[in-house]
Design an enzyme around this catalytic site. Structure first.
Site, PDB file in Angstrom:
ATOM      1  N   GLY A 346      30.975  52.887   0.919  1.00 36.79           N
ATOM      2  CA  GLY A 346      31.300  53.589  -0.321  1.00 36.79           C
ATOM      3  C   GLY A 346      31.425  52.691  -1.543  1.00 36.79           C
ATOM      4  N   GLU A 347      31.733  51.413  -1.359  1.00 40.10           N
ATOM      5  CA  GLU A 347      31.952  50.524  -2.495  1.00 40.10           C
ATOM      6  C   GLU A 347      30.627  50.011  -3.048  1.00 40.10           C
ATOM      7  OE1 GLU A 347      34.731  47.453  -1.686  1.00 40.10           O
ATOM      8  OE2 GLU A 347      36.075  48.758  -0.518  1.00 40.10           O
TER       9      GLU A 347
END
Length: 369
Positions: A346-347
């Site tokens: 997700g980052e």
């Protein structure tokens, strides 16, 4: 002169009898009739399908066009029909599934796995299903169990395949758990019914097929000469048996490795080394091979492992990208193939590391312009 009659009365003054409203197909009777007609239509179609398969199934299996229709449309329709409440439709559907795999099983490996797990075992073990539905499902399973070659093929093609479920083991475990009544409370067992009898018959059929194979190979307990010969040769297995044992052991190791990695990716290295899947000391290349080719890994955890900042993870990431054949592939296709082996984290920073490694590997493998 006679005065005109009032509304709702005849000329002689008697009331007009009330007439029933026209049936527009909205009443329960009409709905029930349509439902019966739909059920009869399904039964007719399934009966015709069974006749076709039973009379010419072997010839149908030789046609690539017909096999393609069976793999897609026919199997999809059978899966939908298996969810019916009609016992007739369910019985004919399960019969059609049995006929399909009796004649076309070499073309329907994935479909057989889905039907066994999502239809037969699900209905037979579902508490919310009616007694009759569970009985029909168990009767269909019994038909499969009575085919000795089919049981052998289940073990060879599924239990020894690293990318398939242990279908034979799942079937036997299910039959064992349903062959005897469960405890009804306070140590008292329930009554023995037809469901238990069907499950027990399936187990006996499987044991009978195993006994026939043992007899054919001379592995008989009462055969003293064969027993002594096996003892002298240290029970040397045939090449086919050795290959099956190797595949089963490989599947066991890969399943254990995938479970270990999915539980604790950081602490899984020692277990992977013990299983022989990663070199000792670990190298980026061996770890990359494990992450790319081991079935059952959590793709989200694979993406997180590859995107970490540690030096070893970075080397694994580069080795992982080097395993893809990017030569001559369009950019979109190459990216799609790469992303099918893991899930992006997700980052943004983690995604950037993965995309940089992908871009470097893709650029290096393209022909110079």
């Amino acid at each position: 002169e006679r005065s005109p009659s009032r509304q709702g009365e005849l000329m002689d003054g008697s009331p007009v009898p009330e007439s029933s409203p026209p049936d527009l197909g909205l009443s329960d009777t009409a709905g029930a009739g349509k439902e019966d007609l739909c059920t009869d239509t399904h039964c007719l179609g399934l009966s015709l399908l069974n006749v076709v398969l039973e009379s010419g199934g072997d010839e149908i299996a030789k046609s690539e066009e017909l096999v393609s229709v069976i793999q897609d449309d026919v199997c999809k329709s059978l899966l939908q029909n298996s969810r019916t409440d009609s016992l007739s439709v369910l019985s004919l559907t399960l019969r059609a599934i049995f006929n399909l795999f009796l004649h076309c099983k070499r073309h329907l490996k994935v479909q057989l796995e889905i039907f066994f797990t999502s239809v037969h075992l699900k209905i037979a073990g579902l508490d919310t299903a009616s007694y009759e539905q569970r009985e029909i499902a168990l009767e269909s399973l019994l038909e499969f169990c009575r085919e000795p070659e089919l049981m052998l093929e289940l073990y060879e093609n599924y239990d020894c395949d690293v990318r398939c479920t242990n279908l034979f083991e799942t079937l036997v475990r299910f039959l064992v758990s349903h062959a005897f009544p469960a405890d009804a409370g306070q140590g008292v067992r329930g009554g023995f019914n037809s469901l238990h009898r069907l499950a027990l018959s399936g187990l006996l059929s499987i044991l009978h097929s195993i006994a026939l194979r043992c007899e054919a190979h001379g592995h008989f307990r009462g055969n003293k000469a064969v027993t002594e010969a096996c003892s002298e040769t240290n029970a040397v297995a045939s090449p086919g048996e050795t290959e099956l044992q190797r595949k089963k052991e490989q599947k066991r190791r890969l399943t254990l490795a995938a479970h270990t990695f999915n539980s604790e990716p950081k602490k899984s290295i020692k277990t992977l080394q013990t299983l022989g899947l990663v070199t000792s000391p670990p190298t980026p290349e061996s770890m990359a091979e494990f992450l790319k080719h081991t079935p059952g890994l959590d793709l989200r955890l694979v993406g997180e492992y590859l995107s970490k900042r540690d030096d070893f993870n970075g080397q694994v990431r580069k080795a992982f990208m080097a395993l893809f054949p990017f030569q001559g592939q369009p950019l979109v296709e190459a990216l799609r193939n790469c992303l099918s082996s893991f899930r992006l984290p997700g980052e943004a920073q983690l995604i950037e590391r993965l995309m940089e490694s992908f871009a470097e590997s893709y650029f290096e493998k393209q022909a110079p312009v």
